[in-house]
Motif scaffolding. Structure first.
Motif, PDB file in Angstrom:
ATOM      1  N   GLN A   1      -3.479 -14.538 -16.878  1.00  0.00           N
ATOM      2  CA  GLN A   1      -3.771 -13.624 -17.036  1.00  0.00           C
ATOM      3  C   GLN A   1      -4.143 -12.244 -15.636  1.00  0.00           C
ATOM      4  O   GLN A   1      -3.470 -12.912 -15.055  1.00  0.00           O
ATOM      5  CB  GLN A   1      -5.567 -13.676 -16.774  1.00  0.00           C
ATOM      6  CG  GLN A   1      -6.185 -14.401 -15.140  1.00  0.00           C
ATOM      7  CD  GLN A   1      -7.795 -14.239 -15.382  1.00  0.00           C
ATOM      8  OE1 GLN A   1      -8.073 -15.868 -15.014  1.00  0.00           O
ATOM      9  NE2 GLN A   1      -8.438 -13.669 -14.699  1.00  0.00           N
ATOM     10  N   SER A   2      -4.008 -11.056 -16.157  1.00  0.00           N
ATOM     11  CA  SER A   2      -3.472  -9.968 -15.468  1.00  0.00           C
ATOM     12  C   SER A   2      -4.845 -10.272 -13.963  1.00  0.00           C
ATOM     13  O   SER A   2      -6.173  -9.633 -14.590  1.00  0.00           O
ATOM     14  CB  SER A   2      -3.348  -8.938 -15.898  1.00  0.00           C
ATOM     15  OG  SER A   2      -2.226  -9.422 -16.348  1.00  0.00           O
ATOM     16  N   VAL A   3      -5.026  -9.252 -12.865  1.00  0.00           N
ATOM     17  CA  VAL A   3      -6.541  -9.580 -12.083  1.00  0.00           C
ATOM     18  C   VAL A   3      -5.936  -7.444 -11.774  1.00  0.00           C
ATOM     19  O   VAL A   3      -5.134  -7.653 -11.389  1.00  0.00           O
ATOM     20  CB  VAL A   3      -5.350 -10.067 -10.625  1.00  0.00           C
ATOM     21  CG1 VAL A   3      -7.150  -9.278  -9.931  1.00  0.00           C
ATOM     22  CG2 VAL A   3      -6.064 -11.767 -10.988  1.00  0.00           C
ATOM     23  N   GLN A   4      -7.293  -7.023 -12.105  1.00  0.00           N
ATOM     24  CA  GLN A   4      -7.312  -5.600 -12.147  1.00  0.00           C
ATOM     25  C   GLN A   4      -7.986  -5.283 -10.898  1.00  0.00           C
ATOM     26  O   GLN A   4      -9.362  -5.998 -10.806  1.00  0.00           O
ATOM     27  CB  GLN A   4      -7.492  -5.132 -13.299  1.00  0.00           C
ATOM     28  CG  GLN A   4      -6.824  -5.463 -14.720  1.00  0.00           C
ATOM     29  CD  GLN A   4      -7.936  -5.465 -15.934  1.00  0.00           C
ATOM     30  OE1 GLN A   4      -8.706  -4.790 -15.487  1.00  0.00           O
ATOM     31  NE2 GLN A   4      -7.238  -5.425 -16.822  1.00  0.00           N
ATOM     32  N   THR A   5      -7.993  -4.048 -10.665  1.00  0.00           N
ATOM     33  CA  THR A   5      -8.752  -3.565  -9.301  1.00  0.00           C
ATOM     34  C   THR A   5     -10.434  -3.407  -9.634  1.00  0.00           C
ATOM     35  O   THR A   5      -9.856  -2.349 -10.414  1.00  0.00           O
ATOM     36  CB  THR A   5      -8.358  -2.812  -8.904  1.00  0.00           C
ATOM     37  OG1 THR A   5      -7.305  -1.511  -9.250  1.00  0.00           O
ATOM     38  CG2 THR A   5      -7.016  -2.881  -7.875  1.00  0.00           C
ATOM     39  N   VAL A   6     -10.877  -3.503  -9.131  1.00  0.00           N
ATOM     40  CA  VAL A   6     -12.773  -2.323  -9.336  1.00  0.00           C
ATOM     41  C   VAL A   6     -12.867  -1.267  -8.997  1.00  0.00           C
ATOM     42  O   VAL A   6     -12.915  -0.322  -9.881  1.00  0.00           O
ATOM     43  CB  VAL A   6     -13.796  -3.527  -9.244  1.00  0.00           C
ATOM     44  CG1 VAL A   6     -15.517  -3.393  -9.960  1.00  0.00           C
ATOM     45  CG2 VAL A   6     -13.317  -5.099  -9.890  1.00  0.00           C
ATOM     46  N   ILE A   7     -12.272  -0.985  -8.671  1.00  0.00           N
ATOM     47  CA  ILE A   7     -12.631   0.084  -7.450  1.00  0.00           C
ATOM     48  C   ILE A   7     -10.701   0.894  -7.436  1.00  0.00           C
ATOM     49  O   ILE A   7     -10.107  -0.119  -6.915  1.00  0.00           O
ATOM     50  CB  ILE A   7     -13.164   0.309  -6.095  1.00  0.00           C
ATOM     51  CG1 ILE A   7     -12.139  -1.226  -5.108  1.00  0.00           C
ATOM     52  CG2 ILE A   7     -14.858   0.136  -6.845  1.00  0.00           C
ATOM     53  CD1 ILE A   7     -12.598  -1.004  -3.649  1.00  0.00           C
ATOM     54  N   GLY A   8     -10.089   1.863  -7.617  1.00  0.00           N
ATOM     55  CA  GLY A   8      -9.617   2.506  -6.757  1.00  0.00           C
ATOM     56  C   GLY A   8      -9.519   2.875  -5.225  1.00  0.00           C
ATOM     57  O   GLY A   8     -10.304   2.390  -4.438  1.00  0.00           O
ATOM     58  N   GLY A   9      -8.059   2.406  -4.723  1.00  0.00           N
ATOM     59  CA  GLY A   9      -7.777   2.351  -2.804  1.00  0.00           C
ATOM     60  C   GLY A   9      -6.313   2.620  -2.919  1.00  0.00           C
ATOM     61  O   GLY A   9      -5.201   2.509  -3.749  1.00  0.00           O
ATOM     62  N   GLN A  10      -6.355   2.228  -1.524  1.00  0.00           N
ATOM     63  CA  GLN A  10      -5.003   2.228  -0.896  1.00  0.00           C
ATOM     64  C   GLN A  10      -4.668   0.375  -0.565  1.00  0.00           C
ATOM     65  O   GLN A  10      -5.023   0.268   0.034  1.00  0.00           O
ATOM     66  CB  GLN A  10      -4.777   3.560  -0.007  1.00  0.00           C
ATOM     67  CG  GLN A  10      -3.112   3.509   0.552  1.00  0.00           C
ATOM     68  CD  GLN A  10      -3.469   4.181   1.336  1.00  0.00           C
ATOM     69  OE1 GLN A  10      -4.494   4.845   2.362  1.00  0.00           O
ATOM     70  NE2 GLN A  10      -1.753   5.494   1.077  1.00  0.00           N
ATOM     71  N   ILE A  11      -3.333   0.233  -0.893  1.00  0.00           N
ATOM     72  CA  ILE A  11      -2.687  -1.363  -0.123  1.00  0.00           C
ATOM     73  C   ILE A  11      -2.552  -1.071   0.730  1.00  0.00           C
ATOM     74  O   ILE A  11      -1.803  -0.213   1.298  1.00  0.00           O
ATOM     75  CB  ILE A  11      -1.936  -1.459  -1.464  1.00  0.00           C
ATOM     76  CG1 ILE A  11      -1.681  -1.454  -2.688  1.00  0.00           C
ATOM     77  CG2 ILE A  11      -1.452  -2.590  -0.761  1.00  0.00           C
ATOM     78  CD1 ILE A  11      -0.450  -1.532  -3.330  1.00  0.00           C
ATOM     79  N   GLU A  12      -3.114  -1.549   1.968  1.00  0.00           N
ATOM     80  CA  GLU A  12      -2.979  -2.158   3.082  1.00  0.00           C
ATOM     81  C   GLU A  12      -2.878  -3.529   3.430  1.00  0.00           C
ATOM     82  O   GLU A  12      -1.692  -3.456   4.042  1.00  0.00           O
ATOM     83  CB  GLU A  12      -4.616  -1.925   3.804  1.00  0.00           C
ATOM     84  CG  GLU A  12      -4.986  -2.293   5.157  1.00  0.00           C
ATOM     85  CD  GLU A  12      -4.468  -1.795   5.836  1.00  0.00           C
ATOM     86  OE1 GLU A  12      -3.872  -1.195   7.072  1.00  0.00           O
ATOM     87  OE2 GLU A  12      -4.228  -0.221   5.191  1.00  0.00           O
ATOM     88  N   ARG A  13      -2.920  -4.859   2.920  1.00  0.00           N
ATOM     89  CA  ARG A  13      -2.240  -5.951   3.817  1.00  0.00           C
ATOM     90  C   ARG A  13      -2.005  -6.894   2.324  1.00  0.00           C
ATOM     91  O   ARG A  13      -2.677  -7.002   1.266  1.00  0.00           O
ATOM     92  CB  ARG A  13      -2.633  -6.159   4.002  1.00  0.00           C
ATOM     93  CG  ARG A  13      -2.268  -7.190   5.043  1.00  0.00           C
ATOM     94  CD  ARG A  13      -3.568  -8.247   6.204  1.00  0.00           C
ATOM     95  NE  ARG A  13      -2.238  -9.587   5.930  1.00  0.00           N
ATOM     96  CZ  ARG A  13      -2.554 -10.149   7.451  1.00  0.00           C
ATOM     97  NH1 ARG A  13      -4.144  -9.887   7.904  1.00  0.00           N
ATOM     98  NH2 ARG A  13      -1.811 -11.488   7.307  1.00  0.00           N
TER      99      ARG A  13
ATOM    100  N   ALA B   1       3.804  -3.422  -5.050  1.00  0.00           N
ATOM    101  CA  ALA B   1       3.590  -4.401  -4.510  1.00  0.00           C
ATOM    102  C   ALA B   1       3.702  -3.321  -2.958  1.00  0.00           C
ATOM    103  O   ALA B   1       3.682  -3.601  -1.968  1.00  0.00           O
ATOM    104  CB  ALA B   1       5.303  -4.724  -4.379  1.00  0.00           C
ATOM    105  N   GLY B   2       3.649  -2.492  -3.669  1.00  0.00           N
ATOM    106  CA  GLY B   2       4.335  -1.508  -1.845  1.00  0.00           C
ATOM    107  C   GLY B   2       2.889  -1.110  -1.359  1.00  0.00           C
ATOM    108  O   GLY B   2       1.948  -0.647  -1.642  1.00  0.00           O
ATOM    109  N   ILE B   3       3.026  -0.993   0.161  1.00  0.00           N
ATOM    110  CA  ILE B   3       2.062  -0.725   1.244  1.00  0.00           C
ATOM    111  C   ILE B   3       1.693   0.053   1.275  1.00  0.00           C
ATOM    112  O   ILE B   3       2.535   1.250   1.105  1.00  0.00           O
ATOM    113  CB  ILE B   3       2.344  -1.304   2.801  1.00  0.00           C
ATOM    114  CG1 ILE B   3       2.746  -2.769   2.314  1.00  0.00           C
ATOM    115  CG2 ILE B   3       0.962  -0.971   3.689  1.00  0.00           C
ATOM    116  CD1 ILE B   3       1.580  -3.720   2.189  1.00  0.00           C
ATOM    117  N   GLY B   4       0.413   0.873   1.354  1.00  0.00           N
ATOM    118  CA  GLY B   4      -0.063   2.441   0.944  1.00  0.00           C
ATOM    119  C   GLY B   4       0.161   3.370  -0.244  1.00  0.00           C
ATOM    120  O   GLY B   4      -0.113   4.023  -0.047  1.00  0.00           O
ATOM    121  N   GLU B   5       0.920   2.551  -1.651  1.00  0.00           N
ATOM    122  CA  GLU B   5       0.567   2.688  -3.057  1.00  0.00           C
ATOM    123  C   GLU B   5      -1.035   2.645  -3.277  1.00  0.00           C
ATOM    124  O   GLU B   5      -1.632   1.502  -3.500  1.00  0.00           O
ATOM    125  CB  GLU B   5       1.460   1.682  -3.315  1.00  0.00           C
ATOM    126  CG  GLU B   5       1.211   2.377  -4.872  1.00  0.00           C
ATOM    127  CD  GLU B   5       1.967   1.515  -5.561  1.00  0.00           C
ATOM    128  OE1 GLU B   5       1.608   1.669  -7.170  1.00  0.00           O
ATOM    129  OE2 GLU B   5       3.051   0.518  -4.825  1.00  0.00           O
TER     130      GLU B   5
END
Length: 457
Positions: free
Chosen positions: A72-84, A306-310
């Motif tokens: 299964q694919s895990v999806q983000t519920v909200i939009g945001g920026q990758i921190e860690r 995978a990118g930080i800040g993406e």
């Protein structure tokens, strides 16, 4: 020498000196060939009567029996920026483990004290609700006091009306008495006047009687005035009673209007509290969603962003997880012409890619490296590839499927049908006839109530 010419040389050849030629001429090759032909003919006839298992060959892939056990694919519920990132590909995660930390990208959520400020707004609205409740209570008390005061004033005015009515009755009686007294005085004056004319009474006595009649008439007028005054007092008392009742109704209507206004404000404040509570819960839930967690235990197989800040959008796929525990199955595809031959519980022989096997399709029991399965589901709608999908689960009464087997591996399946003689199968193939319609013992007899098939635990 074949010795087929009419000009034979046998009489010119000395066979005693040629041992090789003598040995060749003495062999009975024709008899041996005849015996071999006879033996193989008998063997071929016997083989024609041996049993042959009809089958349907189909290809497919390894999958899982339960839908929640598939990758299964895990999806983000909200939009945001990758921190860690907290995981890597191939890592094992427990259900609820943190996978990713996001930071906010929408300006309306940048306030670091957003939850505290929203909670203060909720508390302020709650205080407003309590203030409206106090005002409504005060207005209720005011209306109760107005009703009590109006009741007392109304009773007082009614008593005043009764007193005025009684006074009218008293003045009426007094007026009647005064009229009688005036009539008596007038009669006495007339008799005195007659006596004075006869000379029996003096002028002084006559004048005294005249003064008394004037006094009696004055009292009569006074009594009439009192009666009129009393009647006016009754009217005034009734007007005052009506005025008191009208004022009471007006005061109660005004207080009731103020009460409904306060209730309207209270309801608006309560609606505001509910809205702010909902907003606070949404903010709180959004704060929790900054940390993306694993929905179930399993292994991370692929990280898609995978990118930080993406920056990620709401609903974007981030990672793929393969569940830890799963029950394997095989999904195969058969042609529409073969679908009527497939029933629930039908036995299937499976050869997995990467596992060596020796397969005798007509004699499945003599095959090596194959594994048994049972049909557990048949699609009722054709797929886009023009074939029907069939789910095959492991046969619990046979050996278990290979432990290293993974989802997505290829599989070649033989759906085993009826046992027929080889000669019949050859005849069927030559004529292009389909396989015989066959229903196994465990096959479903009723599509709406299929039999229960024992599945592996």
């Amino acid at each position: 020498m074949l010795n087929i010419s009419l000009n034979s040389v046998n009489r010119h050849v000395d066979h005693e000196g040629l041992s090789a030629l003598k040995h060749v001429e003495e062999r009975h090759s024709g008899r041996v060939l005849l015996r071999l032909l006879l033996f193989f003919s008998v063997l071929f006839i016997v083989l024609l009567f041996l049993p042959w298992t009809q089958h349907i060959r189909a290809n497919g892939d390894v999958t899982t029996l339960q839908p929640n056990q598939r990758p299964q694919s895990v999806q983000t519920v909200i939009g945001g920026q990758i921190e860690r990132w907290y995981v890597r590909e191939g890592a094992y995660v427990q259900a609820g483990d943190t996978i990713l930390h996001l930071t906010e990208t929408k300006d309306e959520y940048f306030d670091t004290s957003l939850l505290d400020r929203t909670r203060q707004q909720v508390m302020a609205k709650e205080m407003s609700v309590r203030s409206y409740e106090s005002k409504v209570g005060a207005l209720n008390q005011q209306m109760a006091a107005l009703r009590e005061s109006g009741r007392l004033k109304t009773e007082q005015a009614r008593n005043k009306v009764k007193q005025a009515i009684l006074k009218v009755s008293s003045d009426s009686i007094n007026l009647e008495a005064t009229r009688q007294n005036t009539k008596i005085v007038r009669d006495q004056y007339e008799r005195m006047e007659q006596l004075y004319a006869q000379g029996l009474k003096s002028l002084t006595d006559l004048e005294n009687r005249r003064a008394k009649i004037q006094e009696a008439e004055a009292k009569l007028i006074e009594a009439e005035n009192k009666l009129l005054t009393s009647r006016n007092e009754v009217l005034n008392a009734r007007v005052e009673l009506n005025a008191i009742q009208a004022k009471l109704r007006d005061d109660l209507a005004k207080a009731s209007s103020d009460q409904y206004t306060a209730l309207s404000g209270q309801f608006d404040a309560e609606a505001g509290v509910a809205k702010l509570e909902n907003q606070f819960s949404n903010y709180q839930r959004r704060t929790d969603l900054y940390f993306l967690t694993a929905p179930q235990s399993g292994y991370v197989t692929q990280i898609l962003s995978a990118g930080i800040g993406e920056a990620l959008k709401a609903g974007q796929e981030v990672i793929t997880i393969v569940p830890e525990d799963y029950e394997l199955a095989v999904e195969i595809y058969v042609k529409p012409i073969d679908l009527p031959l497939v029933e629930l519980g039908l036995e299937v022989m499976i050869q997995f890619d990467g596992w060596p096997a020796i397969v005798f399709s007509g004699w499945p029991n003599t095959s090596y490296g194959t594994y048994k399965g049972r049909v557990v589901a048949v699609d009722r709608v054709i797929n886009t590839n023009g074939m029907y999908r069939i789910m095959v689960a492991p046969d619990p009464e046979d050996q278990a499927w290979p432990e290293p087997l993974r989802v997505g591996a290829g599989a070649t399946s033989l759906l085993l049908l009826k046992d027929v003689p080889i000669w019949y199968e050859i005849w069927r193939k030559i004529n292009g006839f389909p396989a015989d319609l066959y229903s196994p013992v465990t096959a479903a007899k009723d599509d709406k109530n299929p039999p229960k098939i024992k599945l592996p635990k």
